[in-house]
Every structure is written in C-alpha cells, then in structure tokens.
Enzyme design. Structure first.
Site, PDB file in Angstrom:
ATOM      1  N   CYS A  48       5.617  -0.258   7.159  1.00 10.31           N
ATOM      2  CA  CYS A  48       5.027   0.972   6.625  1.00 10.31           C
ATOM      3  C   CYS A  48       6.182   1.478   5.674  1.00 10.31           C
ATOM      4  O   CYS A  48       7.530   1.771   6.448  1.00 10.31           O
ATOM      5  CB  CYS A  48       4.700   2.404   7.401  1.00 10.31           C
ATOM      6  SG  CYS A  48       4.066   3.692   6.755  1.00 10.31           S
ATOM      7  N   LEU A  49       6.305   1.818   4.584  1.00 11.71           N
ATOM      8  CA  LEU A  49       7.293   2.258   3.572  1.00 11.71           C
ATOM      9  C   LEU A  49       8.497   3.518   3.821  1.00 11.71           C
ATOM     10  O   LEU A  49       9.017   3.606   3.556  1.00 11.71           O
ATOM     11  CB  LEU A  49       6.875   2.460   2.098  1.00 11.71           C
ATOM     12  CG  LEU A  49       6.383   0.599   1.230  1.00 11.71           C
ATOM     13  CD1 LEU A  49       6.126   1.176  -0.344  1.00 11.71           C
ATOM     14  CD2 LEU A  49       7.583   0.316   0.877  1.00 11.71           C
TER      15      LEU A  49
ATOM     16  N   HIS B 130      -4.527   1.522   7.597  1.00 15.61           N
ATOM     17  CA  HIS B 130      -3.521   1.940   7.404  1.00 15.61           C
ATOM     18  C   HIS B 130      -3.397   3.500   6.874  1.00 15.61           C
ATOM     19  O   HIS B 130      -2.517   4.742   7.181  1.00 15.61           O
ATOM     20  CB  HIS B 130      -2.484   1.259   7.502  1.00 15.61           C
ATOM     21  CG  HIS B 130      -1.261   1.452   7.286  1.00 15.61           C
ATOM     22  ND1 HIS B 130      -0.012   0.485   8.491  1.00 15.61           N
ATOM     23  CD2 HIS B 130      -0.236   2.017   6.781  1.00 15.61           C
ATOM     24  CE1 HIS B 130       1.300   1.081   7.868  1.00 15.61           C
ATOM     25  NE2 HIS B 130       0.859   2.179   6.942  1.00 15.61           N
ATOM     26  N   GLU B 131      -3.322   2.859   5.314  1.00 14.38           N
ATOM     27  CA  GLU B 131      -3.334   3.733   4.264  1.00 14.38           C
ATOM     28  C   GLU B 131      -4.024   5.116   4.914  1.00 14.38           C
ATOM     29  O   GLU B 131      -3.731   6.367   4.172  1.00 14.38           O
ATOM     30  CB  GLU B 131      -3.764   3.125   3.044  1.00 14.38           C
ATOM     31  CG  GLU B 131      -2.475   2.293   2.653  1.00 14.38           C
ATOM     32  CD  GLU B 131      -0.981   2.275   2.851  1.00 14.38           C
ATOM     33  OE1 GLU B 131      -0.832   3.526   2.200  1.00 14.38           O
ATOM     34  OE2 GLU B 131      -0.392   1.371   2.912  1.00 14.38           O
TER      35      GLU B 131
ATOM     36  N   GLN C  49       3.307   9.803   0.815  1.00 25.25           N
ATOM     37  CA  GLN C  49       4.240   9.362   0.802  1.00 25.25           C
ATOM     38  C   GLN C  49       5.173   9.732  -0.394  1.00 25.25           C
ATOM     39  O   GLN C  49       6.592   9.109   0.046  1.00 25.25           O
ATOM     40  CB  GLN C  49       3.873   7.877   1.165  1.00 25.25           C
ATOM     41  CG  GLN C  49       3.579   7.000   2.158  1.00 25.25           C
ATOM     42  CD  GLN C  49       2.742   5.986   2.444  1.00 25.25           C
ATOM     43  OE1 GLN C  49       2.271   5.794   2.161  1.00 25.25           O
ATOM     44  NE2 GLN C  49       4.564   5.168   2.977  1.00 25.25           N
TER      45      GLN C  49
ATOM     46  N   GLY D  37       1.038  -0.961   0.033  1.00 33.27           N
ATOM     47  CA  GLY D  37      -0.189   0.141  -0.112  1.00 33.27           C
ATOM     48  C   GLY D  37       1.084   1.352   0.195  1.00 33.27           C
ATOM     49  O   GLY D  37       2.178   0.956   0.607  1.00 33.27           O
TER      50      GLY D  37
ATOM     51  N   HIS E   7      -2.750   7.879   6.900  1.00 33.23           N
ATOM     52  CA  HIS E   7      -1.835   8.347   6.408  1.00 33.23           C
ATOM     53  C   HIS E   7      -2.542  10.110   5.740  1.00 33.23           C
ATOM     54  O   HIS E   7      -1.458  11.120   5.256  1.00 33.23           O
ATOM     55  CB  HIS E   7      -0.718   8.011   4.940  1.00 33.23           C
ATOM     56  CG  HIS E   7       0.489   7.828   5.278  1.00 33.23           C
ATOM     57  ND1 HIS E   7       1.045   7.731   5.896  1.00 33.23           N
ATOM     58  CD2 HIS E   7       0.161   5.886   5.107  1.00 33.23           C
ATOM     59  CE1 HIS E   7       2.357   6.674   6.330  1.00 33.23           C
ATOM     60  NE2 HIS E   7       1.058   5.459   5.469  1.00 33.23           N
TER      61      HIS E   7
END
Length: 188
Positions: A109-110, A151-152, A51, A46, A155
């Site tokens: 997470c990235l 989660h996304e 991000q 994701g 952000h």
C-alpha cells in the site's frame, strides 16, 4: 495536473470513512487526473482519494500491463518494453455477490510504504460503481483487479490491508516501517 502528497500510517485521516460523491463536476475530474498522476509517480496500481487527504468515495486503478512487442527476428515477446495503461475510475463503488472462494495476494500500500503481507479476499466479485460522469456500471471481476478493487474499497471505510493481519503480524509490519523510516531519516 498535480502530484499530491500521499498520507501514510499512522496519519489518523486514513481511518476516516469517506463520503459518497454527489457532484460530478470539473473539480471531480481534476481530482481524478491528479490521483492518476500521483499513483503513477509513486508508483502504484491503485489509489483511494482518502490517501491524498480527500474523504470522498473515489478510487483509481491501473494494473499497467507490460506492452507486448515483436523482436527483430519476428518472434513475439511480452516483457520489458513499455506498458499498456488501462486506467479505471470507480466512484461510489459497491461489491455485490462476492465469491466464497478466496485468493491470497501479497498486498502492499502506498500509505504503508515498502511493506507487504498476504491477505485473503474473495476471488471473484461483482462490482457496481459510477464513472466520472455519474454513469452507472456493473461488472464481474476476478484476479488482481478484484483484489485491488477490494483493497482500495477498504480505504473508503478507513481500513488498511494491515488491519486484515493478526495483531502480531500487524505490529511486525509497523515496526519494520518505523525502522525503515529511521534508516532513511524520516520522522514518523
């Protein structure tokens, strides 16, 4: 298509509240393609537009299932031979009707590379969003897709998964990340 740089903690842009998408145009479609390419390259499941430094309410998700195949002897097998991609785009997403029942997943997470922690989230949700053409969708989601979407979506509000942890656990994750960066010669 381009692979975009992923911003990482402690970059203050990750705390930005993203703006709704109002133009469903070629620029949006290009950004979405770039986001998928960036996510696959990372690799991740994701990615939110913030991000990659774009404060818009856009998410891409692909849980990438292993592709089933048959052995030479005719037996069916479900592992280690490619993946089935199921790319999903969520624009201006909303959660309606989250379940009271919670699921705990070890999230990563990235933007917080190589760090994982258990986070509790509603086990099932109904989500409403638009696609890249502006068409409205609504769907009941559960399991990993529901967790990943939540989660996304965090952000989009400037929230990272580590913000769901206790202060002590959050400090431990950030210390481990800092140590890893030093070992790899990466400045924070």
């Amino acid at each position: 298509m381009s692979i975009l740089p992923i911003i990482e903690v402690p970059d203050p842009r990750l705390k930005t509240v993203s703006e709704p998408v109002t133009a469903f145009d070629d620029d949006l479609k290009t950004l979405i393609k770039d986001m998928f390419e960036t996510m696959y390259d990372a690799p991740g499941i994701g990615l939110a537009a913030i991000q990659v430094g774009v404060p818009k309410r856009i998410l891409v998700i692909d849980l990438q299932e292993p592709a089933p195949h048959d052995h030479e002897d005719g037996e069916h097998c479900d592992h280690d031979h490619g993946v089935i991609n199921d790319p999903r785009v969520f624009i201006n997403p909303e959660i309606i009707n989250p379940s009271e029942e919670l699921n705990t997943y070890s999230e990563g997470c990235l933007s917080v590379p190589d760090q994982y922690a258990d986070v509790d989230r509603p086990a099932a949700i109904t989500a409403r969003w638009q696609d890249e053409d502006g068409k409205q969708h609504e769907e009941a989601l559960d399991g990993l897709l529901a967790t990943c979407l939540q989660h996304e979506m965090d952000h989009l509000e400037g929230i990272l998964f580590i913000d769901h942890l206790s202060r002590l656990k959050r400090k431990m994750v950030l210390k481990k990340l800092e140590k890893l960066r030093k070992e790899n010669g990466i400045a924070a």
